[in-house]
Write a protein that holds these residues in place. Structure first.
Motif, PDB file in Angstrom:
ATOM      1  N   HIS A  20       1.553 -24.007  72.270  1.00 15.72           N
ATOM      2  CA  HIS A  20       1.951 -25.376  71.958  1.00 15.72           C
ATOM      3  C   HIS A  20       1.554 -26.332  73.086  1.00 15.72           C
ATOM      4  CE1 HIS A  20       4.539 -28.605  70.495  1.00 15.72           C
ATOM      5  NE2 HIS A  20       5.086 -28.647  71.698  1.00 15.72           N
ATOM      6  N   ASN A  23      -2.071 -27.286  73.461  1.00 13.94           N
ATOM      7  CA  ASN A  23      -2.640 -28.114  72.402  1.00 13.94           C
ATOM      8  C   ASN A  23      -1.877 -29.410  72.164  1.00 13.94           C
ATOM      9  OD1 ASN A  23      -4.949 -26.447  71.104  1.00 13.94           O
ATOM     10  ND2 ASN A  23      -3.337 -25.004  71.624  1.00 13.94           N
ATOM     11  N   VAL A  39      -1.319 -31.079  68.534  1.00 13.40           N
ATOM     12  CA  VAL A  39       0.069 -31.173  68.092  1.00 13.40           C
ATOM     13  C   VAL A  39       0.683 -32.351  68.835  1.00 13.40           C
ATOM     14  CG1 VAL A  39       0.324 -28.751  67.427  1.00 13.40           C
ATOM     15  CG2 VAL A  39       0.854 -29.424  69.768  1.00 13.40           C
ATOM     16  N   GLN A 111       5.154 -27.733  62.925  1.00  4.15           N
ATOM     17  CA  GLN A 111       3.820 -27.854  63.513  1.00  4.15           C
ATOM     18  C   GLN A 111       3.063 -26.581  63.194  1.00  4.15           C
ATOM     19  OE1 GLN A 111       4.190 -28.975  67.717  1.00  4.15           O
ATOM     20  NE2 GLN A 111       4.248 -31.097  67.129  1.00  4.15           N
ATOM     21  N   CYS A 113      -0.603 -24.462  64.654  1.00 10.43           N
ATOM     22  CA  CYS A 113      -1.609 -24.461  65.705  1.00 10.43           C
ATOM     23  C   CYS A 113      -2.314 -23.112  65.753  1.00 10.43           C
ATOM     24  CB  CYS A 113      -0.943 -24.745  67.051  1.00 10.43           C
ATOM     25  SG  CYS A 113      -2.110 -24.946  68.412  1.00 10.43           S
ATOM     26  N   LYS A 116      -7.590 -22.145  70.497  1.00 12.56           N
ATOM     27  CA  LYS A 116      -8.984 -22.610  70.394  1.00 12.56           C
ATOM     28  C   LYS A 116      -9.987 -21.462  70.425  1.00 12.56           C
ATOM     29  CE  LYS A 116      -9.368 -23.725  75.290  1.00 12.56           C
ATOM     30  NZ  LYS A 116      -9.538 -24.772  76.272  1.00 12.56           N
ATOM     31  N   ARG A 119     -10.290 -20.090  66.633  1.00 11.86           N
ATOM     32  CA  ARG A 119     -10.558 -20.997  65.517  1.00 11.86           C
ATOM     33  C   ARG A 119     -11.829 -20.575  64.794  1.00 11.86           C
ATOM     34  NH1 ARG A 119      -8.639 -26.220  68.963  1.00 11.86           N
ATOM     35  NH2 ARG A 119      -6.459 -25.610  68.919  1.00 11.86           N
ATOM     36  N   SER A 153      -6.715 -31.691  61.241  1.00  9.33           N
ATOM     37  CA  SER A 153      -5.505 -31.220  60.574  1.00  9.33           C
ATOM     38  C   SER A 153      -5.389 -31.791  59.160  1.00  9.33           C
ATOM     39  CB  SER A 153      -4.269 -31.591  61.401  1.00  9.33           C
ATOM     40  OG  SER A 153      -3.115 -31.042  60.832  1.00  9.33           O
TER      41      SER A 153
END
Length: 185
Positions: A20, A23, A39, A111, A113, A116, A119, A153
């Motif tokens: 969290h 990001n 986020v 939220q 997430c 990275k 992804r 998002s």
């Protein structure tokens, strides 16, 4: 090996909190926010523990490392995180199919997430599918707010099947899209 499960320990919550913070909008450059998403609300361990007392979160783990999460918040937790009280209060007048959101059995995505480094591997969709499978017998739909500046998002939620039902600006001038993923369809 990547597994998708529910959060069940303090170690899981610590992993969520670490991802969290990495990001959080305030910790990212403008370019990172535009390209990778972000986020917005800064949660604390206390916040995560409060949410966890009502419903678990869906997490993806690579070994013991949390690499994705979808947070679950219910109406029971509406007063636990002061910055989110206006969102919950808005559900008393934002309508979906002719009645206020607050009159439905709903769960809020607190939220979502993905790390990275993970992804582009389908973890967003897989984590959300696990979220649906876990909660769809308890709730009519998932609802969340997405900053309209967070195009990554917005597009990911649309692709998954969320539909925008409302748009408004907060007291800081940031525009939010309220989106619902109706599980009764």
């Amino acid at each position: 090996m990547i597994s998708i499960t529910t959060s069940s320990s303090e170690q899981d919550l610590e992993g969520i909190l670490k991802l969290h913070k990495e990001n959080l909008s305030s910790n990212l450059s403008i370019e990172e926010k535009q390209n990778q998403g972000f986020v917005t609300v800064a949660h604390s361990m206390i916040d995560l523990k409060k949410m966890q007392q009502y419903e678990p979160n869906i997490i993806a783990k690579d070994g013991e490392k949390v690499i994705a999460y979808v947070l679950g918040m219910t109406a029971k937790s509406k007063d636990d995180i002061p910055i989110l009280v206006p969102m919950f209060n808005g559900f008393n007048y934002i309508e979906y199919k002719g009645k206020p959101i607050s009159e439905y059995a709903y769960i809020v995505v607190g939220q979502v997430c993905v790390d990275k480094n993970y992804r582009g591997q389908g973890l967003f969709d897989k984590s959300y599918q696990a979220y649906r499978e876990y909660f769809q017998t308890l709730y009519d739909f998932a609802v969340t707010e997405v900053a309209t500046t967070n195009l990554r998002s917005i597009n990911a939620h649309k692709r998954l099947g969320f539909e925008e039902i409302y748009r408004a600006k907060d007291e800081n001038g940031l525009e939010w899209s309220v989106v619902i993923w109706d599980w009764r369809k």
